[in-house]
Design a protein around this motif. Structure first.
Motif, mmCIF file in Angstrom:
data_model
loop_
_atom_site.group_PDB
_atom_site.id
_atom_site.type_symbol
_atom_site.label_atom_id
_atom_site.label_comp_id
_atom_site.label_asym_id
_atom_site.label_seq_id
_atom_site.Cartn_x
_atom_site.Cartn_y
_atom_site.Cartn_z
ATOM 1 N N TYR A 256 13.247 -2.438 3.853
ATOM 2 C CA TYR A 256 12.657 -3.495 3.192
ATOM 3 C C TYR A 256 10.935 -3.862 3.434
ATOM 4 O O TYR A 256 10.721 -3.487 4.602
ATOM 5 C CB TYR A 256 13.245 -4.767 3.710
ATOM 6 N N ASP A 257 10.452 -3.812 2.321
ATOM 7 C CA ASP A 257 8.894 -4.018 2.582
ATOM 8 C C ASP A 257 8.501 -4.831 1.598
ATOM 9 O O ASP A 257 8.447 -4.677 0.232
ATOM 10 C CB ASP A 257 8.210 -2.735 2.371
ATOM 11 N N PRO A 258 8.287 -6.325 1.978
ATOM 12 C CA PRO A 258 7.702 -7.534 1.006
ATOM 13 C C PRO A 258 6.440 -7.160 0.156
ATOM 14 O O PRO A 258 6.173 -7.731 -0.793
ATOM 15 C CB PRO A 258 7.525 -8.744 1.884
ATOM 16 N N GLU A 259 5.839 -6.177 0.690
ATOM 17 C CA GLU A 259 4.582 -6.109 -0.151
ATOM 18 C C GLU A 259 4.687 -4.517 -1.084
ATOM 19 O O GLU A 259 3.853 -4.546 -1.924
ATOM 20 C CB GLU A 259 3.240 -5.680 0.803
ATOM 21 N N ALA A 260 5.817 -3.963 -0.951
ATOM 22 C CA ALA A 260 5.947 -2.657 -1.772
ATOM 23 C C ALA A 260 5.817 -3.264 -3.190
ATOM 24 O O ALA A 260 6.737 -4.083 -3.813
ATOM 25 C CB ALA A 260 7.301 -2.006 -1.464
ATOM 26 N N VAL A 261 5.297 -2.088 -4.129
ATOM 27 C CA VAL A 261 5.288 -2.634 -5.498
ATOM 28 C C VAL A 261 5.976 -1.445 -6.272
ATOM 29 O O VAL A 261 5.990 -1.316 -7.529
ATOM 30 C CB VAL A 261 3.950 -3.047 -6.080
ATOM 31 N N TRP A 262 5.903 -0.324 -5.706
ATOM 32 C CA TRP A 262 6.365 1.264 -6.263
ATOM 33 C C TRP A 262 7.129 2.045 -5.487
ATOM 34 O O TRP A 262 7.020 1.916 -4.373
ATOM 35 C CB TRP A 262 5.058 1.790 -6.817
ATOM 36 N N LEU A 263 7.780 2.925 -5.967
ATOM 37 C CA LEU A 263 8.692 3.737 -5.216
ATOM 38 C C LEU A 263 7.950 4.354 -3.994
ATOM 39 O O LEU A 263 8.515 4.652 -3.078
ATOM 40 C CB LEU A 263 9.370 4.757 -6.183
ATOM 41 N N THR A 264 6.807 4.796 -4.320
ATOM 42 C CA THR A 264 5.851 5.508 -3.361
ATOM 43 C C THR A 264 5.651 4.673 -2.252
ATOM 44 O O THR A 264 5.235 5.043 -1.337
ATOM 45 C CB THR A 264 4.669 6.268 -3.919
ATOM 46 N N ASP A 265 5.793 3.321 -2.041
ATOM 47 C CA ASP A 265 5.419 2.401 -1.416
ATOM 48 C C ASP A 265 6.487 2.369 -0.056
ATOM 49 O O ASP A 265 6.606 1.613 0.845
ATOM 50 C CB ASP A 265 5.133 1.010 -1.792
#
Length: 438
Positions: free
Chosen positions: A409-418
């Motif tokens: 879980y990453d609340p800042e991720a916006v794309w698969l590579t994140d």
């Protein structure tokens, strides 16, 4: 300025040469207009009289969602880049100098996400077949040379590189024989998507030139047409000179035993308001075609579950089928428009929960990433760790379709590579030994 034809307005485009005049209507001062013009040297701008006069609420501009949907914003690009371009425009620098700087900025914007120019090019022997993509076994995308523009450009468009006038960034072809020859050599192909740009920017004779040969291919089950025309120029199917001929062509496709799917792009409920849209939808469905709707989730335009549930309900009442909610792709002004995956899932879930089962044909949030279409199914806790639950709707490797996998879980991720894999050293689509950086 706008002529009348068969009781409807004749199409009139607005381009960058009209931009300053239109920005004055939005109440922007000299400095703000200069910055927007600077952004428009990098990203394409095109709209039309129907969008300007029927869809935009100018009293709410520049915050109006339809205005933001089609007009560049001053902060869509890094401030330093905008300042350099604005200085060049203010100094009336030679166009070659302005374009050189614009090209430099474009090169930083990932103009071809998901390998759409390099990785998906089909080949006959060693020879590439231009203007086509074959990313998934059963589906081929065709980019007609004559369809590489739109009735209006969306500010978030992931194919923006097609429209900036740089031949090195375009992929398109008018080689219909090459298209047919490639499909014949690949019996696994059962579906063709005619896209662009916007396939419906083409007149009926050109559309027919691409569609008729496909009707002779027994292996094809469906033909899809990707378009935003219902939102940006519904007159294409009601008042244009070849509207009736176009609809008769659709009837021929259906009569030939092919499923004709009209992939309509609607980003905001207001695009459904004008009566021309309902009339166009009714005429298209009357040919036997189906209309499936899709759009990306875009910050400041439709990042609200009420917007999506309203769209899906109205589309259903009009006879259309809600199909996809996409995540903004990793290209162009992604940083400006992207919604974090965690929030995207919440918006989708809340909208999905508030509609009937007939609207729940929609899928999302979906990322059209390099390995395939990845759907965010939710956020949960597994073995004491908070994770994203994901699965492939489509994949380059068909064995991955439908199989769940997990990401930290990453609340800042916006794309698969994140994202980083949870419980494993790598994601299932990565080859052995391809560990992501820690």
């Amino acid at each position: 300025m706008i002529l009348q034809q068969n009781g409807s307005r004749r199409f009139k485009a607005y381009t960058s040469k009209h931009l300053d005049e239109l920005l004055r209507r939005a109440g922007l001062d000299d400095e703000e207009r200069l910055k927007v013009r600077a952004v428009a040297t990098v990203l394409p701008f095109r709209t039309n009289a129907y969008v300007v006069d029927e869809l935009i609420d100018w009293s709410a501009a520049p915050d109006d969602p339809i205005y933001r949907l089609v007009f560049p914003q001053a902060d869509m690009l890094p401030a330093a880049d905008v300042a350099r371009l604005a200085d060049l425009l203010k100094a009336e620098a030679p166009n070659t100098e302005v374009q050189a700087e614009a090209n430099r900025v474009r090169g930083q914007l990932n103009p071809h996400p998901a390998g759409q120019k390099e990785l998906n090019v089909p080949r006959i022997g060693d020879e590439p077949v231009p203007g086509m993509q074959h990313k998934y076994p059963e589906t081929v995308l065709v980019f007609p040379k004559q369809g590489q523009t739109c009735h209006a450009y969306c500010t978030y468009c992931f194919r923006w590189a097609q429209f900036v006038g740089d031949a090195d960034l375009k992929f398109a072809s008018d080689d219909v024989a090459g298209m047919v020859g490639y499909i014949r050599r690949h019996p696994e192909v059962t579906s063709v998507l005619i896209t662009g740009g916007d396939a419906m920017i083409m007149g009926e004779p050109v559309v027919r030139r691409y569609l008729e040969p496909l009707l002779e291919l027994e292996q094809l089950e469906s033909i899809r047409i990707g378009t935003k025309s219902l939102a940006y120029w519904p007159q294409r199917f009601t008042g244009d000179p070849d509207a009736d001929d176009t609809l008769r062509l659709f009837e021929r496709v259906v009569a030939a035993g092919k499923n004709l799917a009209f992939m309509a792009h609607f980003t905001h409920p207001r695009e459904l308001d004008p009566p021309q849209v309902s009339a166009a939808v009714e005429r298209i469905i009357g040919t036997g075609a189906t209309i499936r709707t899709q759009a990306p989730l875009i910050r400041s335009i439709n990042d609200d579950p009420a917007v999506w549930s309203s769209m899906w309900r109205r589309q259903l009442r009009m006879g259309m089928i809600p199909y996809y909610l996409f995540v903004e792709r990793d290209t162009g002004p992604q940083d400006y428009f992207a919604v974090p995956l965690a929030r995207a899932y919440e918006i989708f879930r809340d909208a999905y929960a508030s509609v009937s089962g007939l609207c729940r044909t929609v899928r999302g949030p979906s990322m059209s990433a390099t390995p395939g279409k990845v759907c965010v199914d939710g956020v949960t806790e597994v073995a004491g760790e908070r994770v994203f639950v994901l699965h492939f709707i489509q994949a380059r490797d068909p064995s991955l379709v439908g199989r769940p996998f997990f990401a930290k879980y990453d609340p800042e991720a916006v794309w698969l590579t994140d994202l980083r894999p949870a419980f494993e050293e790598r994601f299932p689509f990565e080859p052995p030994g391809a560990l992501l950086p820690s």
